[in-house]
Design an enzyme around this catalytic site. Structure first.
Site, mmCIF file in Angstrom:
data_model
loop_
_atom_site.group_PDB
_atom_site.id
_atom_site.type_symbol
_atom_site.label_atom_id
_atom_site.label_comp_id
_atom_site.label_asym_id
_atom_site.label_seq_id
_atom_site.Cartn_x
_atom_site.Cartn_y
_atom_site.Cartn_z
ATOM 1 N N HIS A 1 0.775 -1.107 -0.127
ATOM 2 C CA HIS A 1 0.122 0.135 0.087
ATOM 3 C C HIS A 1 0.817 1.297 -0.146
ATOM 4 O O HIS A 1 1.736 1.368 0.770
ATOM 5 C CB HIS A 1 -0.994 0.089 1.341
ATOM 6 C CG HIS A 1 -1.952 -1.092 1.152
ATOM 7 N ND1 HIS A 1 -2.406 -1.712 2.231
ATOM 8 C CD2 HIS A 1 -2.724 -1.510 0.046
ATOM 9 C CE1 HIS A 1 -3.408 -2.342 1.593
ATOM 10 N NE2 HIS A 1 -3.694 -2.395 0.474
ATOM 11 N N GLU B 1 2.052 3.457 3.146
ATOM 12 C CA GLU B 1 2.538 2.745 4.370
ATOM 13 C C GLU B 1 3.795 2.728 4.419
ATOM 14 O O GLU B 1 4.498 1.561 4.569
ATOM 15 C CB GLU B 1 1.707 1.446 4.352
ATOM 16 C CG GLU B 1 0.203 1.672 4.460
ATOM 17 C CD GLU B 1 -0.746 0.304 4.354
ATOM 18 O OE1 GLU B 1 0.155 -0.731 4.474
ATOM 19 O OE2 GLU B 1 -1.849 0.346 4.357
ATOM 20 N N GLU C 1 0.638 -5.388 10.669
ATOM 21 C CA GLU C 1 0.341 -4.017 10.873
ATOM 22 C C GLU C 1 1.178 -3.362 11.913
ATOM 23 O O GLU C 1 0.978 -3.396 12.918
ATOM 24 C CB GLU C 1 -1.213 -3.731 11.282
ATOM 25 C CG GLU C 1 -2.120 -4.613 10.172
ATOM 26 C CD GLU C 1 -2.470 -3.569 8.943
ATOM 27 O OE1 GLU C 1 -1.882 -2.588 8.725
ATOM 28 O OE2 GLU C 1 -3.203 -4.248 8.183
ATOM 29 N N HIS D 1 2.657 -4.199 6.629
ATOM 30 C CA HIS D 1 1.609 -3.056 6.182
ATOM 31 C C HIS D 1 1.663 -2.110 7.461
ATOM 32 O O HIS D 1 2.297 -2.270 8.740
ATOM 33 C CB HIS D 1 0.170 -3.538 6.127
ATOM 34 C CG HIS D 1 0.048 -4.234 4.989
ATOM 35 N ND1 HIS D 1 -0.676 -3.632 4.022
ATOM 36 C CD2 HIS D 1 0.399 -5.583 4.405
ATOM 37 C CE1 HIS D 1 -0.839 -4.721 2.705
ATOM 38 N NE2 HIS D 1 -0.099 -5.552 3.174
HETATM 39 O O1 0X9 Z 1 -6.955 -3.947 4.555
HETATM 40 C C1 0X9 Z 1 -5.941 -4.183 4.270
HETATM 41 O O2 0X9 Z 1 -5.510 -4.587 3.202
HETATM 42 C C2 0X9 Z 1 -5.245 -4.433 5.542
HETATM 43 N N1 0X9 Z 1 -4.812 -3.312 6.405
HETATM 44 S S1 0X9 Z 1 -4.379 -2.221 5.871
HETATM 45 O O3 0X9 Z 1 -4.556 -0.888 6.908
HETATM 46 N N2 0X9 Z 1 -2.802 -2.104 5.864
HETATM 47 O O4 0X9 Z 1 -4.972 -1.654 4.585
HETATM 48 C C3 0X9 Z 1 -5.295 -5.682 6.514
HETATM 49 C C4 0X9 Z 1 -5.437 -6.798 5.562
HETATM 50 C C5 0X9 Z 1 -6.080 -7.918 6.605
HETATM 51 N N3 0X9 Z 1 -6.639 -8.979 5.758
HETATM 52 C C6 0X9 Z 1 -8.114 -9.244 5.881
HETATM 53 N N4 0X9 Z 1 -8.697 -8.723 6.852
HETATM 54 N N5 0X9 Z 1 -8.315 -10.023 5.041
HETATM 55 ZN ZN ZN Z 2 -1.683 -1.928 4.026
#
Ligand code: 0X9
Ligand code: ZN
Length: 417
Positions: free
Chosen positions: A170, A173, A367, A298
């Site tokens: 991302h 990040e 994260e 991330h």
């Molecule tokens: O939403 C995402 O892609 C991730 N968080 S972020 O803030 N870095 O964008 C988390 C992904 C976790 N995966 C699922 N919840 N499937």
């Molecule tokens: Zn992310």
């Protein structure tokens, strides 16, 4: 003369309209959730920061806000416009690679050019234990650099267990580039000093790809102003919209927590693996069967996540126990909360669901810092870099060590952490 004036006016109107349409009002939305399904529902419209069981926040673009107001008004507690505007679409800002720099005060973060130069320097300075290659080319033509750390004598030995660390799927990040860069530095500078590290490099293949989405990351800082950009740089003619690379992987793609609208921040792409960046990761992992563990960095929220992400269930069996045990152990060093991805919210097409679902390799999403939006969110400032790298060394060494046999952790004595 009149014609010239007319032409100038048209040109300036065009420039102005490009500028205006290229900026979009961002809004911070606070959600109220009564049940877990409410969180999963909200995650279909935007990326969420979960604050508690019952509340969450998201910084959303005008398109996502419009959709939320239409489809989930009952979950919105408050929607406050932010002072900053974000890049919405339209043409990307032009600029020479060497001219790109982070906003003032954050110059310590590495630009793509600085990452490239440093990796090349490492490859030159440590020729017996490193090799530098590119796993693919991004949509704007940047190399996706991978530095391999291993004793050269291993290169023809396929039995050496491997592990891969990836950063910056991302764009915004940026700390998730710094942690893998810091890991490389730690491993290389301690190779001669620390027998444990020498042993790891001599007996494993450690592959580090600090930037999966360098195009997006550099776009996010161009003009030395952060733009809250999340996706890659996919565009059509002059209209930049981007695909969320962490919704584009091909396992149970498009089954929830992602959007089919290209303006959405969680746009899944037109089909699974539609993007050169995710294709590169796919090809690399499929070709390198000896890789046993994957870690994708991330930001933010301070979490250690593991599959499943697309459904409210664990992977089950022995593998689930391995995920839980490793996550708990790594949490003891970082303080990050270990949990199943879908416990946060359901999202399909993420890296780890594909890595585990399709390849049966263990995969974690970290994260990183900070914990929440008020501590800096995606832009916590350069002051946190060293501390966050340091906190993440032990978990990385632990995974490298266990790449030889992840199931061995089940034999470790129980800890009460
Ligand atoms: O939403 C995402 O892609 C991730 N968080 S972020 O803030 N870095 O964008 C988390 C992904 C976790 N995966 C699922 N919840 N499937
Ligand atoms: Zn992310």
């Amino acid at each position: 003369m009149t014609f010239k004036f007319f032409k100038m006016t048209i040109v300036s109107l065009f420039i102005l309209s490009t500028y205006v349409s290229a900026n979009d009002q961002l809004t911070i939305v606070t959600f109220q959730f009564k049940k877990k399904e409410d969180r999963d529902l909200a995650a279909r419209f935007s990326h969420l920061d979960i604050l508690s069981q019952n509340t969450g926040k998201a910084i959303v673009n005008s398109y996502d806000l419009k959709m939320m107001k239409e489809k989930i008004p009952h979950l919105i507690l408050e929607a406050k416009p932010l002072k900053t505007t974000a890049f919405k679409g339209g043409p990307s800002i032009k600029g020479k690679e060497e001219e790109i720099e982070f906003p003032q005060g954050d110059e310590k973060f590495h630009t793509y050019k600085e990452v490239t130069d440093l990796l090349k320097k490492y490859a030159r300075d440590f020729p017996t234990i490193t090799s530098l290659s590119s796993i693919g080319t991004t949509i704007q033509g940047r190399s996706m650099w991978a530095l391999k750390l291993t004793n050269q004598k291993n290169l023809r030995n396929e039995k050496v267990p491997g592990i891969i660390f990836m950063g910056t799927h991302h764009a915004r990040e940026h700390l998730s580039t710094e942690v893998p860069m810091g890991l490389i530095k730690h491993l290389l500078t301690n190779y001669e000093k620390d027998p444990a590290i020498k042993d790891l490099i001599d007996s494993r293949e450690i592959i580090i790809v600090p930037m999966i989405n360098p195009d997006g990351a550099m776009h996010d800082i161009k003009g030395r102003r952060y733009k809250m950009w999340r996706k890659n740089m996919r565009k059509e003619r002059n209209d930049l919209y981007g695909v969320d690379l962490n919704r584009n992987y091909g396992y149970k793609w498009g089954t929830g927590g992602s959007s089919s609208s290209r303006r959405s921040d969680v746009f899944m792409g037109p089909k699974p693996f539609s993007e050169p960046e995710t294709i590169a990761v796919k090809d690399f992992l499929e070709e390198n069967e000896h890789i046993k563990i994957v870690l994708s960095y991330h930001t933010f929220s301070e979490l250690i996540l593991y599959p499943w992400g697309h459904k409210n269930a664990g992977v089950g069996g022995k593998d689930q126990k391995v995920f839980e045990k490793m996550a708990k152990k790594m949490s003891s060093w970082t303080g990050y909360k270990p949990q199943r991805s879908s416990d946060l919210y359901i999202a399909s097409g993420d890296t780890c669901d594909w890595v585990y679902g399709a390849l049966k390799k263990f995969c974690f999403t970290f994260e990183l810092t900070p914990k929440n939006y008020w501590q800096g969110g995606f832009y916590p400032g350069a002051k946190v870099i060293d501390r966050v790298i340091k906190a993440n060394i032990k978990p990385a060494l632990y995974l490298i060590k266990n790449a030889i046999d992840p199931y061995a952790v089940l034999k470790e004595p129980r800890t009460n952490i």
